[in-house]
Design a protein around this motif. Structure first.
Motif, PDB file in Angstrom:
ATOM      1  N   LEU A 104      26.463  58.637  37.628  1.00 45.15           N
ATOM      2  CA  LEU A 104      25.834  59.943  37.783  1.00 45.15           C
ATOM      3  C   LEU A 104      25.508  60.541  36.418  1.00 45.15           C
ATOM      4  O   LEU A 104      24.411  61.079  36.208  1.00 45.15           O
ATOM      5  CB  LEU A 104      26.748  60.885  38.562  1.00 45.15           C
ATOM      6  N   LEU A 105      26.441  60.450  35.470  1.00 44.61           N
ATOM      7  CA  LEU A 105      26.183  60.979  34.133  1.00 44.61           C
ATOM      8  C   LEU A 105      25.014  60.260  33.476  1.00 44.61           C
ATOM      9  O   LEU A 105      24.151  60.890  32.861  1.00 44.61           O
ATOM     10  CB  LEU A 105      27.439  60.837  33.267  1.00 44.61           C
ATOM     11  N   ALA A 106      24.981  58.938  33.608  1.00 43.17           N
ATOM     12  CA  ALA A 106      23.871  58.174  33.035  1.00 43.17           C
ATOM     13  C   ALA A 106      22.537  58.621  33.630  1.00 43.17           C
ATOM     14  O   ALA A 106      21.538  58.778  32.907  1.00 43.17           O
ATOM     15  CB  ALA A 106      24.082  56.682  33.275  1.00 43.17           C
ATOM     16  N   LYS A 107      22.490  58.834  34.940  1.00 37.82           N
ATOM     17  CA  LYS A 107      21.258  59.272  35.593  1.00 37.82           C
ATOM     18  C   LYS A 107      20.858  60.672  35.129  1.00 37.82           C
ATOM     19  O   LYS A 107      19.681  60.929  34.846  1.00 37.82           O
ATOM     20  CB  LYS A 107      21.442  59.231  37.119  1.00 37.82           C
ATOM     21  N   GLN A 108      21.821  61.591  35.028  1.00 42.36           N
ATOM     22  CA  GLN A 108      21.505  62.951  34.596  1.00 42.36           C
ATOM     23  C   GLN A 108      20.919  62.971  33.183  1.00 42.36           C
ATOM     24  O   GLN A 108      19.895  63.617  32.929  1.00 42.36           O
ATOM     25  CB  GLN A 108      22.768  63.816  34.639  1.00 42.36           C
ATOM     26  N   LEU A 109      21.576  62.278  32.267  1.00 44.57           N
ATOM     27  CA  LEU A 109      21.133  62.323  30.875  1.00 44.57           C
ATOM     28  C   LEU A 109      19.828  61.566  30.664  1.00 44.57           C
ATOM     29  O   LEU A 109      18.988  61.979  29.862  1.00 44.57           O
ATOM     30  CB  LEU A 109      22.229  61.769  29.963  1.00 44.57           C
ATOM     31  N   ALA A 110      19.644  60.466  31.390  1.00 44.25           N
ATOM     32  CA  ALA A 110      18.374  59.746  31.284  1.00 44.25           C
ATOM     33  C   ALA A 110      17.224  60.596  31.809  1.00 44.25           C
ATOM     34  O   ALA A 110      16.144  60.645  31.211  1.00 44.25           O
ATOM     35  CB  ALA A 110      18.458  58.427  32.052  1.00 44.25           C
ATOM     36  N   THR A 111      17.451  61.275  32.925  1.00 41.70           N
ATOM     37  CA  THR A 111      16.412  62.135  33.487  1.00 41.70           C
ATOM     38  C   THR A 111      16.061  63.261  32.528  1.00 41.70           C
ATOM     39  O   THR A 111      14.880  63.560  32.291  1.00 41.70           O
ATOM     40  CB  THR A 111      16.876  62.719  34.835  1.00 41.70           C
ATOM     41  N   LEU A 112      17.086  63.886  31.946  1.00 39.65           N
ATOM     42  CA  LEU A 112      16.837  64.966  30.983  1.00 39.65           C
ATOM     43  C   LEU A 112      16.114  64.436  29.761  1.00 39.65           C
ATOM     44  O   LEU A 112      15.219  65.103  29.217  1.00 39.65           O
ATOM     45  CB  LEU A 112      18.167  65.611  30.588  1.00 39.65           C
ATOM     46  N   ASP A 113      16.454  63.243  29.309  1.00 38.49           N
ATOM     47  CA  ASP A 113      15.792  62.659  28.148  1.00 38.49           C
ATOM     48  C   ASP A 113      14.313  62.406  28.436  1.00 38.49           C
ATOM     49  O   ASP A 113      13.454  62.636  27.584  1.00 38.49           O
ATOM     50  CB  ASP A 113      16.486  61.353  27.760  1.00 38.49           C
ATOM     51  N   VAL A 114      14.007  61.938  29.642  1.00 39.01           N
ATOM     52  CA  VAL A 114      12.614  61.714  30.028  1.00 39.01           C
ATOM     53  C   VAL A 114      11.850  63.035  30.086  1.00 39.01           C
ATOM     54  O   VAL A 114      10.732  63.152  29.567  1.00 39.01           O
ATOM     55  CB  VAL A 114      12.544  60.978  31.381  1.00 39.01           C
ATOM     56  N   LEU A 115      12.448  64.036  30.703  1.00 40.30           N
ATOM     57  CA  LEU A 115      11.764  65.317  30.880  1.00 40.30           C
ATOM     58  C   LEU A 115      11.533  66.043  29.560  1.00 40.30           C
ATOM     59  O   LEU A 115      10.611  66.873  29.457  1.00 40.30           O
ATOM     60  CB  LEU A 115      12.567  66.210  31.821  1.00 40.30           C
ATOM     61  N   THR A 116      12.347  65.765  28.559  1.00 42.02           N
ATOM     62  CA  THR A 116      12.211  66.451  27.265  1.00 42.02           C
ATOM     63  C   THR A 116      11.659  65.525  26.185  1.00 42.02           C
ATOM     64  O   THR A 116      11.718  65.866  24.997  1.00 42.02           O
ATOM     65  CB  THR A 116      13.573  67.016  26.809  1.00 42.02           C
ATOM     66  N   ASN A 117      11.153  64.380  26.577  1.00 42.83           N
ATOM     67  CA  ASN A 117      10.553  63.423  25.644  1.00 42.83           C
ATOM     68  C   ASN A 117      11.520  63.011  24.532  1.00 42.83           C
ATOM     69  O   ASN A 117      11.180  62.972  23.355  1.00 42.83           O
ATOM     70  CB  ASN A 117       9.266  63.982  25.036  1.00 42.83           C
ATOM     71  N   GLY A 118      12.758  62.707  24.950  1.00 41.23           N
ATOM     72  CA  GLY A 118      13.710  62.116  24.016  1.00 41.23           C
ATOM     73  C   GLY A 118      14.437  63.089  23.119  1.00 41.23           C
ATOM     74  O   GLY A 118      14.696  62.776  21.954  1.00 41.23           O
ATOM     75  N   ARG A 119      14.832  64.255  23.644  1.00 39.91           N
ATOM     76  CA  ARG A 119      15.490  65.261  22.796  1.00 39.91           C
ATOM     77  C   ARG A 119      16.983  65.402  23.075  1.00 39.91           C
ATOM     78  O   ARG A 119      17.618  66.346  22.616  1.00 39.91           O
ATOM     79  CB  ARG A 119      14.812  66.619  22.970  1.00 39.91           C
ATOM     80  N   VAL A 120      17.577  64.474  23.801  1.00 35.46           N
ATOM     81  CA  VAL A 120      18.969  64.608  24.218  1.00 35.46           C
ATOM     82  C   VAL A 120      19.889  63.865  23.254  1.00 35.46           C
ATOM     83  O   VAL A 120      19.601  62.753  22.824  1.00 35.46           O
ATOM     84  CB  VAL A 120      19.167  64.057  25.648  1.00 35.46           C
ATOM     85  N   PRO A 184      15.214  54.608  22.816  1.00 38.26           N
ATOM     86  CA  PRO A 184      15.681  53.234  22.988  1.00 38.26           C
ATOM     87  C   PRO A 184      17.202  53.158  22.889  1.00 38.26           C
ATOM     88  O   PRO A 184      17.803  53.668  21.950  1.00 38.26           O
ATOM     89  CB  PRO A 184      15.017  52.488  21.821  1.00 38.26           C
ATOM     90  N   GLY A 185      17.800  52.551  23.890  1.00 42.44           N
ATOM     91  CA  GLY A 185      19.250  52.467  23.921  1.00 42.44           C
ATOM     92  C   GLY A 185      19.930  53.687  24.511  1.00 42.44           C
ATOM     93  O   GLY A 185      21.137  53.673  24.760  1.00 42.44           O
ATOM     94  N   GLY A 186      19.159  54.748  24.728  1.00 40.95           N
ATOM     95  CA  GLY A 186      19.708  55.959  25.309  1.00 40.95           C
ATOM     96  C   GLY A 186      20.008  57.031  24.281  1.00 40.95           C
ATOM     97  O   GLY A 186      19.924  56.807  23.070  1.00 40.95           O
ATOM     98  N   PRO A 187      20.355  58.224  24.722  1.00 41.79           N
ATOM     99  CA  PRO A 187      20.675  59.315  23.805  1.00 41.79           C
ATOM    100  C   PRO A 187      21.849  58.962  22.898  1.00 41.79           C
ATOM    101  O   PRO A 187      22.781  58.268  23.319  1.00 41.79           O
ATOM    102  CB  PRO A 187      21.055  60.469  24.749  1.00 41.79           C
ATOM    103  N   PRO A 188      21.833  59.433  21.646  1.00 41.40           N
ATOM    104  CA  PRO A 188      22.994  59.241  20.770  1.00 41.40           C
ATOM    105  C   PRO A 188      24.249  59.840  21.401  1.00 41.40           C
ATOM    106  O   PRO A 188      24.205  60.920  21.998  1.00 41.40           O
ATOM    107  CB  PRO A 188      22.609  59.986  19.491  1.00 41.40           C
ATOM    108  N   LEU A 189      25.365  59.135  21.243  1.00 43.11           N
ATOM    109  CA  LEU A 189      26.650  59.595  21.762  1.00 43.11           C
ATOM    110  C   LEU A 189      27.624  59.754  20.600  1.00 43.11           C
ATOM    111  O   LEU A 189      27.977  58.781  19.932  1.00 43.11           O
ATOM    112  CB  LEU A 189      27.210  58.600  22.784  1.00 43.11           C
ATOM    113  N   MET A 190      28.032  60.994  20.372  1.00 42.29           N
ATOM    114  CA  MET A 190      29.068  61.294  19.395  1.00 42.29           C
ATOM    115  C   MET A 190      30.357  61.618  20.147  1.00 42.29           C
ATOM    116  O   MET A 190      30.330  61.937  21.338  1.00 42.29           O
ATOM    117  CB  MET A 190      28.627  62.450  18.504  1.00 42.29           C
ATOM    118  N   PHE A 191      31.477  61.555  19.444  1.00 41.77           N
ATOM    119  CA  PHE A 191      32.756  61.754  20.103  1.00 41.77           C
ATOM    120  C   PHE A 191      33.536  62.874  19.427  1.00 41.77           C
ATOM    121  O   PHE A 191      33.668  62.903  18.201  1.00 41.77           O
ATOM    122  CB  PHE A 191      33.579  60.462  20.075  1.00 41.77           C
TER     123      PHE A 191
END
Length: 302
Positions: A104-120, A184-191
């Motif tokens: 679910l998290l992957a789907k939410q963030l991918a959708t947001l990334d698409v809608l904002t043209n890669g700003r996540v 590419p590869g998805g949004p950056p993930l920091m911890f």
């Protein structure tokens, strides 16, 4: 230096109304602020408040938040912010990823990334409140393993179709989670984690950056050096690793000295800081202070 703003508690300027805060965020977007950085708590409870590790006293903590403080759901709020802005990067500090199903998290963030043209871009962590895990029926024990498996699984789902993943806490086989993110590869993930030996190893393997909280700058720099050395050993490029910090507050006569606090930003760069985030409500007494503060903030960032 990438400059972010955290609008936490600025709704108090408007009688606890959130919508006017969006006008401020649009101003920040027009002026060239890099990103917005949202906190998260799914629920709050009184029994865990005394365990909050990032304030020197209960009085200092209560000045920041109480059990009744509003914590809007960040992915929903970032979706609205993304629709109202053009360039602002959409981030968290931190998202409690271990409380969410990985698919679910992957789907939410991918959708947001698409809608904002890669700003996540996300900073993720486990949080400090056991009650949040209890409320969702998720074990408190094993939360760090669940967090990193969730991050790994998201990257699999963002790059493979069909996708399979087998972990202790997250497992799936031969599934499709579309659309893929724009990045590419998805949004950056920091911890957002303490730099234990195990967490340093995990961040060196998987993280795009680190968002420590409540650590002295010297200790941050030492831990960052360890992360980067381990990245080199693992064949990862440490020059791309990001470090997001809040400037150390300078208090004079019981109040934040804005200029002196912002003047510390160049020193953060010396220990490897690439991103700075500030709590707007700590630097501004109200909306009339916002634009003048942004001008000053941007100048220090340069």
């Amino acid at each position: 230096m990438r400059l972010l703003i955290n609008p936490f508690r600025t709704e108090a300027w408007y009688g606890e109304k959130l919508l006017p805060v969006l006008d401020l965020i649009q101003i920040a977007d027009r002026k060239g602020i890099y990103g917005v950085d949202l906190p998260e708590h799914v629920v709050m409870g009184t029994r865990d408040l005394d365990d909050y590790p990032y304030a020197p006293s209960a009085k200092a903590r209560d000045a920041m938040f109480t059990a009744r403080t509003d914590f809007p759901e960040p992915i929903v709020l970032l979706s609205v912010i993304g629709a109202m802005t053009k360039n602002l990067r959409l981030s968290t500090g931190v998202l409690l990823a271990a409380l969410r199903p990985a698919a679910l998290l992957a789907k939410q963030l991918a959708t947001l990334d698409v809608l904002t043209n890669g700003r996540v871009e996300m900073s993720i962590g486990t949080g400090w409140q056991k009650i949040e895990y209890d409320a969702e029926g998720i074990p408190w024990e094993g939360r760090f393993g669940r967090l990193f498996e969730t991050a790994e699984a998201c990257r699999v789902l963002w790059t493979q179709a069909p996708a399979s993943f087998q972990g202790k806490h997250v497992a799936f086989d031969d599934i499709y989670c579309m659309p893929f993110p724009v990045q590419p590869g998805g949004p950056p993930l920091m911890f957002g984690l303490a730099p234990s030996d195990l967490n340093i190893e995990r961040m060196a393997k998987w993280a795009d950056g680190w968002t420590p909280l409540g650590m002295p700058p010297a200790a941050v720099g030492q831990a960052l050096d360890r992360i980067k050395r381990r990245m080199e050993e693992l064949g990862r490029d440490p020059t791309k690793f990001r470090l997001r910090l809040n400037p150390d507050p300078v208090i004079r006569d019981g109040r934040l000295d804005v200029d002196a606090t912002l003047a510390g930003i160049p020193d953060l760069a010396k220990i490897g800081c690439t991103d700075v985030s500030v709590f707007i409500s700590a630097f501004c007494s109200g909306p009339d202070d916002f634009e003048p503060f942004l001008d000053k903030y941007l100048a220090y960032g340069e």
